[in-house]
Scaffold this active site. Structure first.
Site, PDB file in Angstrom:
ATOM      1  N   ASP A  34       4.926  -4.847   3.290  1.00  0.00           N
ATOM      2  CA  ASP A  34       6.188  -4.929   4.020  1.00  0.00           C
ATOM      3  C   ASP A  34       6.163  -6.200   4.863  1.00  0.00           C
ATOM      4  O   ASP A  34       5.085  -6.723   5.169  1.00  0.00           O
ATOM      5  CB  ASP A  34       6.337  -3.687   4.901  1.00  0.00           C
TER       6      ASP A  34
ATOM      7  N   ASP B 267       4.296  -0.403   7.956  1.00  0.00           N
ATOM      8  CA  ASP B 267       4.128   0.144   9.308  1.00  0.00           C
ATOM      9  C   ASP B 267       5.326   0.969   9.773  1.00  0.00           C
ATOM     10  O   ASP B 267       5.299   1.526  10.863  1.00  0.00           O
ATOM     11  CB  ASP B 267       3.900  -0.993  10.312  1.00  0.00           C
TER      12      ASP B 267
ATOM     13  N   ASP C 274       8.865   2.797   5.225  1.00  0.00           N
ATOM     14  CA  ASP C 274       7.800   2.539   4.263  1.00  0.00           C
ATOM     15  C   ASP C 274       7.131   3.827   3.779  1.00  0.00           C
ATOM     16  O   ASP C 274       6.329   3.782   2.849  1.00  0.00           O
ATOM     17  CB  ASP C 274       6.729   1.630   4.881  1.00  0.00           C
TER      18      ASP C 274
END
Length: 757
Positions: free
Chosen positions: A442, A642, A646
């Site tokens: 990410d 995080d 996600d």
């Protein structure tokens, strides 16, 4: 009609749930229009509801109504559908049972091993009392503490799927039963069973220690699965408990969330969470959608814009129409994705369980053959020798080393990883990480710091950067917007004198406006500048595009109708990220960025870091879909993230990696957590994974080799050559030494070299 899920032959998946049908025709009608039949169904049953459907984490095809144990592997079943409620009574009960067994096993072990390790020999009558203590305590441990193992071992024989519980039940049962007979009636044993002092050896300590160690493993496994369930509880907790409904007369009342229906008109006040998915009918405001996009900046909302349940309304009052409720909301779908991905992920390849399918019957067969051969052609007393050979085979094949081979290495590796800021969730993560060839990351909070900061101030009209920044900070100081905090924070960090601003107005979708020193000052986008008559020439627009190409958000500052500055705010790349990306590439990993951010910003960060591929503007479900596509290509995928958005991708990947400074949901959904939030931790974790799997293979090879060598010797193959028959006492000693060797080999992991640690 009512359908029993345990007997229903037809199923279909919808909105993260499994629906059961009495016939194929009913299933076809449901699949054609699921909303018609599922829209008004009640919420899933809570975890502690005995009517809920439970499934096996290792064998998803096993489903039953209510809790129980898998008939194939013996694992405790878990609820098929997630719930915000949960009952840790099972974990508490298992912990108490473990503590009681450990307290009883300690004196049994001390009594049995004291003479061998320290030369302790108790005089009469204390020796007899110690023997009774050893017999009674071990009997409680085996028959009470290990009762579940015997039940599961017996169940494994009905579908003929021998597993570790079969081995445990066999080993502990034989050791305890033999010891009980030897203790209660030693006279029935011939001299071949006796030691130099004329006593018949007992193996109570072996049975008690095996039961206690297996209980410890079950406790740690169940606790890890409870933490996995905490991720789903956290996701479900994002939705508010109530919604404010507006009826036809305009009266507003708070109602439970499960009473909201499609088409209802709802009000979302400042600071409240959006209750369900829908669209804005009236009002304007900024909604924090970080749970979906991972981006820290709230999004301006006005009439016609979509809203997602669980997102936070930062400011402004919104009136919305509910369009998707219950299991159809985006939040519920995320929960379903996480739950489904967790159930479908590859289980730990338990070598001992696979080998048990032939090892258990092979050991029993060897013992039976040994008994028959000695009873038929052995020297006198033939039956005594036959019994010695059979019992020795069963005891030497007791799965101590086999059972310890994997968990002891995992235990040492977990401690070693914790010292290096790498937290593995379970053995599956350690085993899987070494095979990873693709790392999906990410952007926000993983590659970057996760919070916007001022990157550039481009002054205009003869101003200095400090003057322009102070003016912008004065205007933004009353605002709570993340962009405003970045500008004010930068001015404060430089020690600038920030003037007072008045008549502050936040203009949704445009920016902010106020007065400073009697002048009208505005800060926002190009539309706001046009409203204030500020002309942006070609050079200004090119400058703004250049800043955006570098991943920044650009705002314009106007002072009394003249452009005063351009300010670029961006999420900075972490200082450790560039070097970490280079090392990961050098390790042979392909790096893919997967983000909900805009393509321009994503491509700018990717170009700066040399990332191999970029997927931008991806939803939480889309992230999981990208992961699945990579896996279908034959890639072994790790996902590092995080944010709440996600969570589905973290669960869908072969191994999910959470940054330690991320959200609790991301951490709970992942199998690996980097405490320092540094991608260099992936290199340390991968090296530890490789070392640990090598260590496990060494342990298993030793355990299997030991059994392959020890079982024939115990059966008496050396007797015709050397006239030597292994006694049960020596078999137990060999078994203990094999366990010590496995533990010693595993302890070498404490000094395993890890890069950067």
């Amino acid at each position: 009609m009512t359908v029993d899920p345990a007997t229903a032959r037809h199923q279909a998946e919808h909105a993260g749930r499994t629906w059961h049908f009495c016939s194929a025709g009913c299933r076809e009608r449901f699949v054609a229009d699921p909303q018609r039949y599922a829209g008004d169904r009640p919420a899933p049953a809570p975890v502690d509801d005995p009517s809920a459907i439970y499934t096996c984490p290792m064998h998803p095809q096993i489903r039953q109504q209510g809790p129980g144990h898998c008939p194939l592997c013996g694992m405790a079943l878990e609820p098929l559908l997630p719930s915000a409620d949960g009952d840790d009574g099972e974990l508490t009960a298992l912990g108490r049972r473990l503590a009681a067994c450990a307290a009883l096993t300690a004196p049994v072990f001390a009594i049995a091993m004291g003479p061998h390790l320290f030369g302790w020999h108790l005089p009469a009558p204390w020796a007899g009392i110690a023997g009774w203590i050893e017999a009674l305590f071990s009997t409680v441990v085996v028959l009470w503490g290990g009762a579940g193992f015997f039940v599961r071992g017996a169940r494994s024989l009905r579908p003929w799927a021998p597993n570790m519980y079969t081995l445990i039940a066999l080993g502990t049962g034989v050791a305890w039963l033999y010891s009980a007979i030897a203790f209660a009636a030693p006279a029935v044993f011939p001299d071949a069973f006796r030691d130099a002092h004329g006593a018949v050896a007992v193996y109570f300590e072996a049975a008690a220690v095996i039961v206690t160690l297996v209980l410890l493993g079950d406790f740690l496994e169940l606790r890890a699965r409870r933490r996995t369930g905490a991720a789903l509880k956290a996701l479900l907790g994002l939705a508010p408990k109530t919604a404010r409904r507006i009826d036809a007369t305009g009266e507003e009342t708070d109602v439970p969330l499960d009473q909201v229906a499609v088409g209802d008109t709802l009000r979302v006040r400042p600071g409240e969470k959006v209750p369900v998915d829908g669209r804005v009918l009236e009002g304007t405001g900024h909604v924090d959608e970080a749970m979906l996009t991972g981006e820290p900046m709230p999004v301006a909302k006005m009439a016609g814009d979509a809203l997602s349940g669980g997102t936070l309304n930062r400011d402004g009052s919104l009136v919305m129409r509910a369009e998707r409720v219950g299991a159809d909301t985006l939040l519920a779908q995320i929960v379903g994705l996480v739950a489904e991905a967790q159930r479908s992920r590859a289980p730990l390849q338990r070598v001992a369980d696979r080998v048990a399918a032939w090892f258990v019957p092979a050991v029993v067969a060897v013992a039976a053959v040994a008994f028959a051969v000695w009873a038929a052609v052995g020297p006198e007393p033939r039956l005594a020798h036959a019994l010695i050979a059979a019992v020795s085979v069963l005891i030497i094949a007791c799965p101590c080393a086999l059972g310890l081979a994997t968990p002891i290495s995992i235990m040492v590796a977990s401690g070693r990883g914790a010292q290096s800021g790498v937290l593995f969730r379970d053995a599956t993560a350690i085993e899987t990480l070494r095979e990873i060839d693709t790392l999906v990351v990410d952007k926000t909070g993983t590659l970057t710091e996760g919070r916007p900061s001022l990157r550039t101030v481009v002054p205009r009209g003869g101003r200095t950067e400090a003057d322009a920044l102070a003016l912008a900070a004065a205007l933004e100081r009353p605002s709570e917007h993340p962009l405003a905090r970045a500008i004010v924070g930068a001015a404060q960090a430089q020690g600038l004198a920030i003037p007072a601003a008045g008549d502050f107005v936040a203009l949704n979708g445009l920016g902010v406006r106020g007065t400073i020193g009697g002048r009208t000052v505005a800060l926002g986008n190009a539309h706001l500048m046009a409203e204030h008559g500020v002309v942006l020439d070609e050079a200004d627009r090119e400058q703004a595009e250049a800043l955006r190409a570098n991943g920044a958000t650009v705002v314009f500052l106007a002072d009394d109708g003249r452009l005063a500055a351009l300010l670029a705010v961006a999420d900075r790349i972490k200082p450790t990220t560039p070097a970490a990306i280079r090392r990961l590439h050098a390790a042979g990993l392909r790096i893919v960025m997967l983000t909900g951010d805009m393509p321009t910003s994503a491509r700018a960060v990717a170009a700066e870091l040399g990332i191999d591929a970029v997927h931008a503007e991806v939803s939480p479900a889309g992230k999981a879909a990208v992961i699945e596509a990579l896996r279908r290509e034959g890639r072994r995928v790790a996902m590092a993230g995080d944010g709440i958005n996600d969570a589905p991708a973290l669960a869908a990947a072969d191994i999910g990696i959470a940054m330690g400074d991320g959200t609790d949901v991301a951490i709970e959904s992942a199998k690996l957590t980097l405490v320092k939030g540094d991608l260099n931790g992936i290199l340390r974790a991968r090296a530890l994974s490789q070392a640990t799997v090598r260590n496990i293979h060494q342990n298993l090879a030793f355990a299997f080799g030991y059994n392959a060598l020890g079982v024939p010797i115990a059966a008496g193959v050396l007797y015709p050559v050397a006239g030597w028959l292994l006694s049960p006492m020596l078999a137990a000693l060999a078994m203990s030494l094999s366990s010590v060797s496995v533990v010693g080999n595993a302890l070498r992991l404490r000094k395993a070299p890890l890069p950067g640690s």
